[in-house]
Design a protein around this motif. Structure first.
Motif, short mmCIF file in Angstrom:
data_model
loop_
_atom_site.label_atom_id
_atom_site.label_comp_id
_atom_site.label_asym_id
_atom_site.label_seq_id
_atom_site.Cartn_x
_atom_site.Cartn_y
_atom_site.Cartn_z
N TRP A 1 0.83 -1.20 0.00
CA TRP A 1 0.00 0.00 0.00
C TRP A 1 0.87 1.26 0.00
O TRP A 1 0.57 2.24 -0.71
N ALA A 2 1.95 1.25 0.78
CA ALA A 2 2.83 2.41 0.84
C ALA A 2 3.44 2.70 -0.52
O ALA A 2 3.54 3.88 -0.93
N LYS A 3 3.86 1.66 -1.24
CA LYS A 3 4.40 1.87 -2.59
C LYS A 3 3.35 2.43 -3.52
O LYS A 3 3.63 3.32 -4.34
N GLN A 4 2.13 1.93 -3.41
CA GLN A 4 1.06 2.39 -4.30
C GLN A 4 0.81 3.89 -4.13
O GLN A 4 0.71 4.63 -5.11
N VAL A 5 0.69 4.33 -2.90
CA VAL A 5 0.27 5.71 -2.66
C VAL A 5 1.42 6.71 -2.63
O VAL A 5 1.20 7.91 -2.58
N THR A 6 2.66 6.22 -2.64
CA THR A 6 3.79 7.14 -2.70
C THR A 6 4.42 7.19 -4.09
O THR A 6 4.64 8.28 -4.65
N LEU A 7 4.68 6.03 -4.67
CA LEU A 7 5.32 6.01 -5.98
C LEU A 7 4.38 6.50 -7.08
O LEU A 7 4.83 7.13 -8.05
N GLY A 8 3.08 6.25 -6.94
CA GLY A 8 2.13 6.74 -7.92
C GLY A 8 2.17 8.25 -8.06
O GLY A 8 2.38 8.79 -9.17
N PRO A 9 1.99 9.00 -6.97
CA PRO A 9 2.06 10.46 -7.06
C PRO A 9 3.43 10.97 -7.50
O PRO A 9 3.51 11.96 -8.26
#
Length: 419
Positions: free
Chosen positions: A188-196
């Protein structure tokens, strides 16, 4: 593949020939394309060798990427913070309450669902789609402040819903025991940090490069328009490669374009509107051809009950709470609560999360989402024109009382999606 292309071309051409007449009736473009899909479902499902459900998923995914990017590219943060108190209330108060109330309703109506499956269903059905209530957001009879609030809410809540849907999907998934909480937190952390991060980088760098090239006179208008689709797909693709969320990346790329570039925005938006509109309508047709009939055939009384509540109380009560203190007319509260149609985003979220995850009751969850979206296409589409007319008569009768609905507001550039 040829029968699918033939049918799609025929339906688009047929609609184009009466496209100026349809807005004057109780019909809408999404309703017409869903109906065409249902009528032609036997032809498509029997003659097309492709996996149509998988095709819808891919087309829908591309459609959402373009819509998120385009809507975000129109956002003017200064206008939002200065004048748009209504959409801020709808998004900041109404939307979380809608998800919470939808979760409680799912827990009550479907006791077999886990709490996270109920929350996922509520989150899938939370985003609204202004295209299904076209007459509401385009009618000059409806006060500008009200139609703009509904339009901006619709444009922004897709992107806001993405991380919420993904979180609940992760929690609801029937994963092996080896997938620990730490695994999901890291994912989840990768999804919401790397995406932006990817989105901002692509939007800022790509936008600045195009601004520079445009200032030098190096870019033809046609290719400037194509660049919008290219930037959206670039952000989507890079985010996927690095395990960031592709939809958040597309949305934040659009935000970066909006805040960091000047010459790129208008031409990107014009072209993306056309392409996004075509993809949206084709998706609605495929939706009608493949998903609607099975959802209706399998629907039980509990599915219908949840669909009805989702389109009424689950939406209207949170909207009423979010508007407390605004001093708007009661008819405005009712009007804004009713016109919260569920459309393309809900269909796409349902397709994506159920195809990529395993849920204990995934099929039931999927069918309820499709049933609700279909009902919304019909009832919100057919009530938008008479609803706007009735509301206009009520609110105009109150004009002498200096109602808040009639106060001037700066036009926000976000527009409804389907003309």
């Amino acid at each position: 593949m040829e029968p699918l292309l033939l049918v799609s071309a025929f339906v688009v051409l047929a609609y184009a020939m009466i496209s100026a007449v349809i807005p004057k009736t109780l019909l809408t473009a999404p309703l017409c394309f869903v109906a065409a899909g249902v009528l032609l479902s036997e032809i498509l499902t029997s003659s097309v060798e492709l996996d149509l459900a998988k095709l819808i998923e891919k087309v829908a995914e591309l459609t959402l990427v373009i819509l998120l990017f385009t809507d975000a590219s129109r956002i003017d943060a200064r206008v939002l913070t200065r004048e748009l108190g209504y959409p801020v209330r709808l998004l900041g108060i109404g939307m979380p309450l809608t998800i919470a109330l939808g979760t409680l309703a799912a827990w009550w109506i479907f006791p077999e669902l886990t709490v996270w499956e109920g929350a996922l269903l509520a989150a899938i059905l939370a985003p609204t789609d202004a295209a299904l209530g076209q007459a509401v957001v385009s009618s000059s009879r409806v006060p500008q402040r009200i139609r703009q609030a509904l339009n901006v809410e619709s444009g922004l809540n897709d992107g806001i819903a993405v991380p919420i849907v993904l979180l609940f999907a992760s929690l609801a998934a029937n994963t092996p025991a080896s997938d620990s909480v730490t695994h999901w937190v890291f994912f989840w952390a990768k999804q919401v940090t790397l995406g932006p991060v990817v989105g901002v980088a692509v939007g800022a760098i790509g936008g600045k490069l195009l601004d520079f090239a445009a200032a030098k006179g190096w870019v033809m208008d046609t290719f400037m328009q194509l660049s919008g689709i290219a930037l959206a797909i670039l952000a989507w693709s890079i985010a996927t490669v690095v395990d960031g969320n592709a939809f958040i990346a597309a949305f934040t790329a659009g935000l970066a374009i909006a805040s960091m570039t000047q010459s790129v925005k208008p031409v990107i938006q014009d072209f993306a509107d056309t392409e996004g509109q075509l993809l949206s309508l084709v998706t609605f047709m495929l939706f009608g051809a493949v998903l609607v009939v099975p959802a209706f055939q399998s629907a039980g009384w509990s599915d219908w009950l949840y669909a009805i509540l989702s389109l009424t109380a689950i939406r209207m009560i949170p909207v009423a709470i979010s508007l407390i203190g605004t001093k708007v007319h009661p008819s405005t509260v009712l009007f804004m609560g009713w016109f919260g149609p569920r459309g393309l985003a809900s269909v796409i979220f349902a397709l994506l999360v159920t195809s990529k995850n395993s849920f204990p009751h995934g099929e039931s969850l999927f069918n309820v989402a499709i049933l609700t979206a279909t009902c919304s296409v019909v009832v919100h589409g057919m009530t938008s024109l008479p609803g706007a007319a009735l509301y206009s008569r009520i609110i105009q009768a109150e004009a002498h009382q200096e109602r808040f609905e009639h106060h001037e507001v700066t036009e926000h550039p976000l527009r409804h999606r389907v003309a």
